[in-house]
Design an enzyme around this catalytic site. Structure first.
Site, PDB file in Angstrom:
ATOM      1  N   ASP A 198      10.777 -28.700  -5.905  1.00  0.00           N
ATOM      2  CA  ASP A 198      10.311 -28.011  -4.708  1.00  0.00           C
ATOM      3  C   ASP A 198      11.244 -28.308  -3.540  1.00  0.00           C
ATOM      4  O   ASP A 198      11.918 -29.350  -3.508  1.00  0.00           O
ATOM      5  CB  ASP A 198       8.894 -28.470  -4.346  1.00  0.00           C
ATOM      6  CG  ASP A 198       7.862 -28.062  -5.386  1.00  0.00           C
ATOM      7  OD1 ASP A 198       8.132 -27.129  -6.149  1.00  0.00           O
ATOM      8  OD2 ASP A 198       6.785 -28.694  -5.429  1.00  0.00           O
ATOM      9  N   LYS A 199      11.257 -27.408  -2.577  1.00  0.00           N
ATOM     10  CA  LYS A 199      12.123 -27.560  -1.404  1.00  0.00           C
ATOM     11  C   LYS A 199      12.020 -28.963  -0.804  1.00  0.00           C
ATOM     12  O   LYS A 199      13.036 -29.601  -0.499  1.00  0.00           O
ATOM     13  CB  LYS A 199      11.758 -26.511  -0.362  1.00  0.00           C
ATOM     14  CG  LYS A 199      12.474 -26.694   0.974  1.00  0.00           C
ATOM     15  CD  LYS A 199      11.979 -25.695   2.006  1.00  0.00           C
ATOM     16  CE  LYS A 199      12.622 -25.953   3.368  1.00  0.00           C
ATOM     17  NZ  LYS A 199      12.136 -25.027   4.408  1.00  0.00           N
TER      18      LYS A 199
END
Length: 347
Positions: free
Chosen positions: A138-139
């Site tokens: 995830d970012k």
């Protein structure tokens, strides 16, 4: 256009499913519509026989081979973005991704992603589907990722991921005091009320298994280590929230911030300002796609997570100092369990 050969075995639990559904569950990078088209074009074999019917009912255990035609995004620009390279050879690249870096270009993030950085680092990666990216973080999750530098290496790594042969271990800080470690075995699927979120879906979800171990207790938080058996989107975040221990700072699955009683304001500010999920992919091990050698990498947690953990430790010391001499009270805060060091991570 490039062609990638994908090999897998349909799980026994897929008995009775449509072929396109079973294949989509195996190759989550591709849409069901695209998989249906490939099946109709005769690009998929089951136990060596071509199958062109997406509605074909699977029995479980069949070996499949899919010739996936990948249209390359030639307009993805190469951009000079710093990469923290942990290991590199002619076949693979292992990086330590910082929090805040998006992996793929997409809506809201057309560039300045890991893919843009990889294309700048090695222009030959334009010849590999998705610039060699075989799995995601995830970012706002930091840590280790492996990237394939050739199509054969990518195929080999994808096969390992499908067989759960790639070991990924994460460090996390959760809200609440966990009593002990355990396993969360709950299927995960898209949240029907919010498409940006995932959820526990007993019906229609994909199998998801996370093993976790408690490393350290704080007054109202715990530091844990999680080993993934599967790799679903937001898996650790969803699983920990589902058992009542959401990750600190998680904007999607976290509840209201929990502040220990009598916590100093400077410590409260650290919690308030921690704006991402406290999750770090600290260890990665796999079989090298060319040499066949088992390889393993570890990286330390980033500064923001280390600062968060130090603050929670300092909070224990301050709280105990404030209450020295008050023997009539039983303050069961700050109990530290046996530490698990990096050497305890299984080979």
């Amino acid at each position: 256009m490039s062609t990638q050969t994908l090999n897998a075995q349909i799980p026994e639990e897929s008995l009775g499913q449509r072929l396109d559904v079973a294949v989509a569950n195996l190759f989550t990078d591709y849409s069901r519509n695209r998989i249906q088209q490939w099946i109709k074009e005769g690009k998929l074999t089951l136990d060596g026989d071509v199958c062109t019917k997406p509605r074909h009912t699977v029995l479980g255990g069949e070996k499949l081979e899919l010739q996936a035609d990948i249209e390359e995004s030639l307009d993805t620009p190469a951009q000079e973005i710093p990469l923290d390279i942990v290991y590199e050879d002619d076949a693979i690249l292992v990086i330590n991704k910082p929090a805040g870096l998006v992996v793929h270009p997409g809506a809201g993030n057309p560039d300045q992603t890991l893919m843009n950085a990889l294309l700048f680092h090695d222009k030959r990666l334009r010849e590999v589907p998705r610039a060699g990216i075989v799995h995601r973080l995830d970012k706002d999750t930091s840590g280790l990722m492996v990237v394939a530098k050739t199509v054969p290496a990518q195929t080999h790594l994808v096969e390992q991921l499908q067989r759960h042969a790639v070991e990924r271990i994460y460090d996390a800080v959760v809200v609440g005091k966990m009593i002990s470690g355990g396993t969360v075995d709950k299927p995960i699927g898209r949240n029907p009320q919010d498409r940006k979120k995932m959820a526990i879906r007993p019906v229609g979800g994909k199998p998801a298994v996370s093993h976790y171990r408690v490393l350290e207790h704080f007054r109202e938080h715990s530091r844990i280590r999680v080993k993934l058996e599967t790799g679903r989107t937001h898996q650790i975040r969803v699983h920990m929230a589902s058992i009542g221990f959401p990750l600190v700072g998680d904007p999607l699955y976290g509840k209201r911030m929990r502040i220990p009683k009598q916590m100093l304001e400077e410590f409260i500010e650290v919690l308030r300002n921690f704006k991402r999920q406290a999750l770090h992919a600290g260890a990665l091990s796999l079989t090298h796609p060319v040499t066949g050698k088992k390889m393993k990498w570890k990286v330390d947690m980033p500064e923001d997570m280390l600062n968060l953990i130090d603050t929670l430790r300092d909070d224990i010391d301050e709280f105990e100092a404030m209450h020295q001499g008050y023997d009539e009270f039983d303050y069961d805060y700050g109990v530290e369990v046996e530490w698990v060091t990096d050497d305890d991570i299984p080979e």
